[in-house]
Enzyme design. Structure first.
Site, PDB file in Angstrom:
ATOM      1  N   ASP B 351      38.850  43.354  39.866  1.00  0.00           N
ATOM      2  CA  ASP B 351      38.917  44.800  40.029  1.00  0.00           C
ATOM      3  C   ASP B 351      40.380  45.263  39.965  1.00  0.00           C
ATOM      4  OD1 ASP B 351      37.533  47.293  40.783  1.00  0.00           O
ATOM      5  OD2 ASP B 351      38.707  47.123  42.631  1.00  0.00           O
ATOM      6  N   GLU B 388      39.822  43.992  34.812  1.00  0.00           N
ATOM      7  CA  GLU B 388      39.734  45.442  34.649  1.00  0.00           C
ATOM      8  C   GLU B 388      41.189  45.853  34.465  1.00  0.00           C
ATOM      9  OE1 GLU B 388      37.673  49.262  36.841  1.00  0.00           O
ATOM     10  OE2 GLU B 388      38.790  47.889  38.070  1.00  0.00           O
TER      11      GLU B 388
END
Lengths: 104, 705
Positions: B351, B388
């Site tokens: 993330d 990401e």
């Protein structure tokens, strides 16, 4: 103590478990298994009608028994309570043991 | 076995507890002969006390200060004897200066969780009300690390062969329609493995399963009165412990076994398991947040601090983990190694991974040591690493993430191009050609496997909502609809929200199918959001992070009510799985290097061999030559895909096949179910082999065999 073991070591090893198996009582359970392993039983029968809880350490004793007594060992779990069945299922152990209502 | 090691025996005693000097490594609490070895790092503390609890008790049964001689460097370690592994909860008190300007926030009145704890107690059952007066909320516990894996092993499926399914552990089975025991848990997922297999999924990516606190920032919804919680879990309390509240056995502390059992079962069925990991920040928030662990143990090591001692906030959530501090870097590495080796995890999605490439003062690094370490780590060598590639501090690295030949990226540009193309925006054909080829414009040196293709993910509209809403409708989140993204590139097909108009509903379903078709014929690695295959709706909410209800839960009745979508998704996913030409590990080269008479890929339009890339064009087609599959190593069929996002039907001239082959129709989204798609191997022979009328806003897939 909330936990008792009645063992008759012959080719069929029988143990009655009552109360709760947590990491303390699991140690005694394991000692019994070690003793029985010396006799190389073909079957391990656990009478668990009055067993209310089996912890992670207790589950490990079952795996330990298989390892100690060979993968050919058949483990019977007789008359487990719903909560014990659920624990065996959620941790995937139901495939390694035979859950039965009665041992003949 | 001889039993004569010196460290099997205590040397010290405190309040009746026996202990001795410990081993500095590994960090955390480790079971050793006769006892437990505790080891913890803190660079600036002056002293440390180990605090021991009987499970669930309000007060500790012992507090053992580490004697000075037990500290080596900045590490305190001790072995404590005769502890009950399963009943034990532990924590630490750290003493040291409180001087925020210097980055020091010690407070020995607090009991702190171990950053290396393998199990965390205190949030054992999802949404069970915590005792807020508890002196120690998140309790460190021990885990057995001797699970019976039998022959299991991470699957090591080549990444280009994956079809990833982004899934929420609780949301997948929590809905009453799931019909499973213990809904919302790891254990319940096992009852749905057959579903995943039938759908064709071979990798599940789990939204965060590290221990987090669903109660964090909990409040009441202004529209429904329901309690709003931290449902997604992007707020880590501890990086090594699985979320107890996701386990049916969490109340017994057996979540480790339950997670491993699930992974073993998924692996047996050929399904890999990836974790969505959140190393960019922690649940401690900014200076107003709770002190749970890192802040109290070694604030200036674990967090990026401003020169004034405040928290840099590149994550948008209050603090930023100091990932390129060498100590923190090692913790991240230890953590991932632990999950790869002890849990057999197949890959990780990071993330806001751009944060992992920032220096300790926040600058982006050109050669970030953490990313490099992960890429070359021997234990992680076969794990998929997916970034990401952006963060909330404005660093956007899609196409430029430091990859070291290993890292793949969530391709945000894929999502944007496909969405715009689907809603008939002009000027998108050129971009789409790049996207279906695996984005060689972004990944020329890295290959299509660097591109994780997705159109939807947990963050944003669900696929159905993309075609049912122009605007976000996040009122239920209680933030005046200010939260969530505004650039959705969605189109409601003529009516905002639910409608009974059959034409609009047909068009919406068609658009969902168009999206799935495009996603699954693109080179790269496709990712499907849980529920998109059955038309899951979030009622226009594009930021459902706090909704523990129908907005997020998979409604299993939709498998029947939207059977056309499910059938289409299943056939499309399996189409990709049976056609290797769709899954090239390297970029196509536009020429015929196997002597088949066709280039590996070619682009077409309404005229064969003639693609209109002008800005007014809204349609194109491509042809894959099966003889070039996997660089010519295997043979596949010819595959022709026509995409027409113009609002009128267009005749596409079909490229001629070799004389022994014929065109068969596999999918035509303009047709109603069940003739919109065919089972693999049962495609329908075309009567007209030279021309196909592709309907308005439709995708047609032909197989030449």
């Amino acid at each position: 103590m909330s936990f008792t073991i009645l063992a008759e070591a012959k080719k069929i090893a029988k143990i009655t478990l009552t109360g709760e198996i947590d990491s303390l009582s699991a140690r005694e359970f394991q000692k019994e298994i070690e003793k029985m392993a010396a006799e190389s039983p073909d079957e391990l029968v656990l009478f668990v009608e009055n067993l209310t809880f089996i912890s992670s350490a207790g589950l490990r004793v079952l795996i330990f028994a298989k390892q100690k007594m060979g993968s050919g060992l058949a483990i019977y779990i007789v008359k487990p309570q719903e909560s014990v069945i659920e624990t065996l299922e959620k941790t995937g152990l139901q495939h390694s043991v035979n859950i039965v209502d009665q041992y003949l | 076995m001889t039993d004569n090691r010196i460290d099997y025996y205590p040397t010290h005693e405190h309040e009746g507890i026996k202990f001795r000097r410990g081993h500095t490594l590994p960090f955390g609490a480790t079971m050793v002969a006769n006892g437990v070895n505790f080891s913890i790092y803190s660079s600036a503390s002056t002293s440390c006390t180990l605090v021991l609890f009987e499970r669930g008790e309000a007060e500790p049964f012992a507090e053992i200060p580490f004697p000075d001689e037990f500290r080596i460097g900045n590490v305190y370690s001790m072995i404590v004897f005769e502890l009950n592994y399963e009943r034990l909860e532990y924590g630490y008190r750290m003493d040291g200066p409180y001087n925020p300007a210097a980055g020091l926030r010690f407070n020995k009145s607090l009991i702190l969780s171990d950053p290396y704890a393998k199990v965390i107690g205190g949030r054992d059952t999802w949404l069970a009300k915590p005792n807020w007066d508890n002196v120690y909320q998140y309790r460190s516990r021990l885990a057995f690390e001797d699970f019976d894996w039998e022959h299991d092993h991470p699957l090591e499926t080549p990444i280009e062969d994956l079809v990833i399914y982004e899934m929420h552990v609780r949301g997948f089975t929590k809905h009453e329609s799931s019909g499973v025991k213990n809904p919302g848990t790891f254990s319940a997922i096992r009852s749905k493995v057959a579903y995943l297999k039938e759908l064709g999924i071979n990798c599940v990516e789990l939204l965060p399963i590290y221990e987090f606190d669903e109660w964090e920032n909990s409040r009441e919804s202004p529209t429904t009165g329901e309690v709003l919680v931290n449902y997604w879990g992007y707020s880590t309390v501890n990086f090594f412990a699985p979320k107890a509240g996701y386990a049916a056995t969490g109340k017994f502390g057996m979540q480790v076994d339950e997670v491993k059992t699930l992974i073993k079962e998924l692996h047996k069925n050929g399904i890999e398991v990836m974790l969505d990991v959140v190393f960019n920040h922690t649940a401690e928030g900014d200076h107003r947040g709770p002190t749970i662990s890192f802040r109290g143990i070694d604030n200036k090591t674990y967090y990026m601090l401003t020169p004034e001692g405040y928290y840099f906030n590149f994550s948008g959530t209050g603090n930023t983990l100091n990932c390129n501090n060498p100590v923190v870097r090692n913790m991240v590495l230890d953590c991932l190694r632990y999950w790869a080796s002890e849990y057999h995890i197949d890959g990780f999605r990071f993330d806001l991974a751009a944060i992992l490439g920032r220096a300790q003062d926040g600058r982006p690094l050109s050669n970030p040591p953490l990313l490099e370490s992960l890429a070359f780590d021997p234990i992680l060598a076969k794990c998929k690493l997916i970034a990401e590639a952006w963060d909330a501090g404005g660093l956007y690295q899609v196409g430029s993430f430091p990859a070291y030949g290993r890292w793949a990226e969530w391709n945000g540009k894929y999502r944007d191009s496909v969405r715009k193309f689907l809603k008939s925006d002009p000027g998108e054909v050129g971009g789409m050609i790049q996207r279906v080829m695996g984005s060689p414009d972004l990944y020329s040196l890295r290959g299509p496997t660097a591109s994780i293709n997705f159109i939807t993910c947990h963050d944003g509209f669900s696929l159905y909502d993309m075609f049912a809403y122009n605007d976000k409708h996040n009122e239920a989140n209680g933030e005046n609809n200010n939260d969530g993204a505004n650039d959705n590139n969605s189109w409601n097909c003529g009516w905002e929200g639910e409608t009974s108009d059959p034409a609009i509903n047909f068009l919406r379903h068609k658009q969902v199918k168009n999206a799935l078709a495009i996603l699954l014929v693109s080179q790269g690695v496709p990712m499907v959001l849980m529920g998109d295959e059955v038309g899951r709706t979030q009622k226009g909410n594009n930021n459902t992070y706090c909704q523990d209800n129908d907005l997020n839960w998979f409604d299993w009745t939709q498998k029947e009510t939207n059977a056309d979508l499910y059938n289409f998704a299943r056939c499309m996913i399996n189409f990709r799985r049976v056609h290797p030409v769709l899954r090239s590990p390297t970029h196509f080269q536009y020429w015929d290097y196997v002597g088949s008479g066709y280039p590996d890929i070619s682009f077409h339009g309404t005229k064969a061999w003639n693609c209109d890339r002008s800005s007014s064009s809204r349609s194109f087609a491509f042809l894959l030559c099966g003889d070039h599959a996997k660089q010519g190593i295997v043979k596949d069929d010819m595959i022709y895909v026509a995409m027409n996002m113009y609002w009128g039907g267009l005749h596409f001239e079909l490229p001629a096949l070799p004389p022994e082959k014929k065109w068969y129709l596999f999918a035509n989204t303009d047709m109603p179910s069940p003739v919109d798609i065919y089972e693999n191997g049962q495609e329908s022979l075309l009567a007209n082999q030279s021309d196909f009328l592709v309907g308005s806003r439709s995708v047609v897939i032909l197989v030449g065999k």
